[in-house]
Scaffold this active site. Structure first.
Site, mmCIF file in Angstrom:
data_model
loop_
_atom_site.group_PDB
_atom_site.id
_atom_site.type_symbol
_atom_site.label_atom_id
_atom_site.label_comp_id
_atom_site.label_asym_id
_atom_site.label_seq_id
_atom_site.Cartn_x
_atom_site.Cartn_y
_atom_site.Cartn_z
ATOM 1 N N GLN A 20 0.802 -1.226 0.000
ATOM 2 C CA GLN A 20 0.000 0.000 0.000
ATOM 3 C C GLN A 20 0.836 1.279 0.000
ATOM 4 O OE1 GLN A 20 -2.582 -1.817 3.281
ATOM 5 N NE2 GLN A 20 -4.066 -0.526 2.237
ATOM 6 N N HIS A 111 0.961 -9.363 4.492
ATOM 7 C CA HIS A 111 -0.143 -8.402 4.505
ATOM 8 C C HIS A 111 -0.790 -8.422 3.109
ATOM 9 C CE1 HIS A 111 -1.889 -4.585 6.460
ATOM 10 N NE2 HIS A 111 -2.606 -4.823 5.383
ATOM 11 N N ASN A 157 -1.545 -10.596 8.603
ATOM 12 C CA ASN A 157 -2.514 -9.531 8.795
ATOM 13 C C ASN A 157 -3.891 -10.024 8.370
ATOM 14 O OD1 ASN A 157 -3.323 -6.575 9.097
ATOM 15 N ND2 ASN A 157 -3.999 -7.010 6.996
ATOM 16 N N GLU A 158 -4.842 -9.947 9.261
ATOM 17 C CA GLU A 158 -6.250 -10.246 8.971
ATOM 18 C C GLU A 158 -6.417 -11.501 8.118
ATOM 19 O OE1 GLU A 158 -8.089 -6.758 7.331
ATOM 20 O OE2 GLU A 158 -7.850 -5.627 9.181
#
Ligand code: FCB
Length: 417
Positions: A20, A111, A157-158
């Site tokens: 990102q 991620h 992540n998640e």
């Protein structure tokens, strides 16, 4: 007027993710995916691969003492049999510079972004048995290089958001749409949890006193109507708690990313566990207004954020208290933030969420830190429109940054009433 005070050792951080912010991650499966999906290209993102100095300056200007970033697998391992020590060296350099400034680096190993070669070799991805060993090999190499400078790890992540995105809704590569077969997703979740457990052992072998965990996206859930409680319970287990249960004993902390509350209802038409219809804005958009109404869904309350998410600060304290009771592990809020292009709602968002967190702490929950999402505006998986940053991409502070910096420096803030 009351003053809310946080413990002296509290971690005040910000979070980012490689894909990102770094820019130019052309080895990621997401890079070609952007074109296939018609997404806005990520391009240079926030340019962080070249602009770490500026990111560090942002962290310092806020007075933060922790920074969570991720290592991009496709940079570190550009092909199955080659590791790029130069790329790894850059991450090591970042970790050292953070340490030198008294900012604790938290490094995430996965991620959402995976190398394109991984999915070419193993198109089944996490539905098959080959990816875990590949991930662990990468993790061993990355953590081996970083271990002297990094003591805090986030393996995944998640994981459930990732699996539902990549294998349930076709949003991330490899773009499978198995939401109608949630058992397949649950199995992939169990496989990923076992991989986390292996990574946990590996990280502790490399540095015994390190702290390792993963971070789960946990929404506050409410029944849409009386009678929907079982659907809430099923969804909570599937999306939040099963993965945590599978990692019991292999977490040094509980990582929580909290953004919103959703209403859950039961519908005979739902293929999901407990016949649940979880009212995520993304699902509502997917089935359309009418479809969502036909499914009996209930929409969030109040003014939504630019993501369409309900702002519900009280839910953060509720989620934290419940997970503290269930696990008794120190808690880290590893993401919380608001997409607000005007920037005008960010200060209140932060204040209200911190107040809610503080109330869970007063009731006994041991919370060690809060990381705001995000340090800079970045690529929100398909678009630059959502603005989550404490800084713009040209590193100017956004509204709300000043307030967050003041809280981080003093460890306290005032609330009215
Ligand atoms: C989380 C993701 C993060 C970012 C925020 C807004 O689900 O972990 O990368 O997209 O949402």
């Amino acid at each position: 007027m009351a003053i809310i005070t946080f413990p002296k050792a509290f971690l005040w951080g910000a979070s980012t993710a490689a894909y990102q912010v770094e820019g130019g991650n052309s080895g990621s499966a997401l890079w070609a995916w952007e074109g296939r999906k018609g997404w806005e290209p990520s391009g240079e993102a926030a340019g962080s691969w070249e602009r770490f100095d500026e990111d560090l300056a942002c962290l310092k200007s806020l007075g933060l003492n922790a920074y969570r970033f991720s290592v991009e697998w496709s940079r570190v391992q550009p092909s199955p049999d080659r590791f790029d020590d130069g790329a790894l060296g850059r991450y090591v350099g970042w970790a050292r510079r953070l340490q030198a400034e008294g900012i604790r680096p938290f490094v995430c190993l996965h991620h959402f972004s995976e190398p394109s070669w991984l999915l070419e070799l193993h198109p089944e991805g996490w539905l098959g048995d080959s990816v875990p060993a590949r991930f662990l090999r990468f993790a061993e190499r990355a953590a081996g290089a970083l271990k002297d400078d990094v003591a805090d790890w986030v393996t995944f992540n998640e994981p459930m958001v990732f699996l539902v995105g990549a294998y349930g809704m076709g949003h991330f590569p490899p773009g499978r749409r198995l939401l109608v077969r949630p058992r397949a997703l649950a199995e992939a979740g169990a496989r990923m949890a076992r991989t986390h457990n292996e990574a946990y052992r590996l990280l502790h072998r490399l540095r015994p006193e390190c702290r390792a965990g993963f971070t789960q996206n946990v929404a506050a859930l409410d029944p849409a109507r009386p009678g929907d409680e079982e659907a809430v319970e099923s969804w909570d287990r599937f999306m939040h708690r099963d993965f945590m249960d599978a990692a019991r004993g292999r977490m040094d902390y509980l990582g929580i990313n909290y953004y919103t509350r959703i209403f859950v209802n039961r519908s005979p038409f739902s293929p999901l566990p407990g016949r649940a219809v979880p009212g995520y804005a993304e699902l509502q958009a997917g089935v359309g207004r009418l479809g969502y109404r036909l499914l009996g869904g209930r929409r969030g309350e109040g003014e939504p954020t630019d993501m369409g998410w309900e702002v519900h600060p009280e839910g953060l304290g509720r989620v934290v208290s419940a997970l503290w009771r269930e696990h008794g592990l120190p808690i880290l809020i590893l993401e919380n933030g608001i997409a607000d292009a005007s920037g005008l709602r960010r200060e209140a968002y932060i204040r209200d969420h911190l107040a809610s967190l503080a109330s869970a702490m007063r009731q006994g929950a041991e919370v060690r830190g809060y990381f705001h999402w995000s340090l800079v505006d970045n690529y929100e998986w398909g678009s630059y429109r959502p603005r989550f940053g404490l800084h713009s991409r040209d590193r100017r502070p956004c509204p709300g940054a000043e307030f967050y910096g003041r809280v981080a420096r003093s460890g306290e803030f005032e609330v009215h009433g």
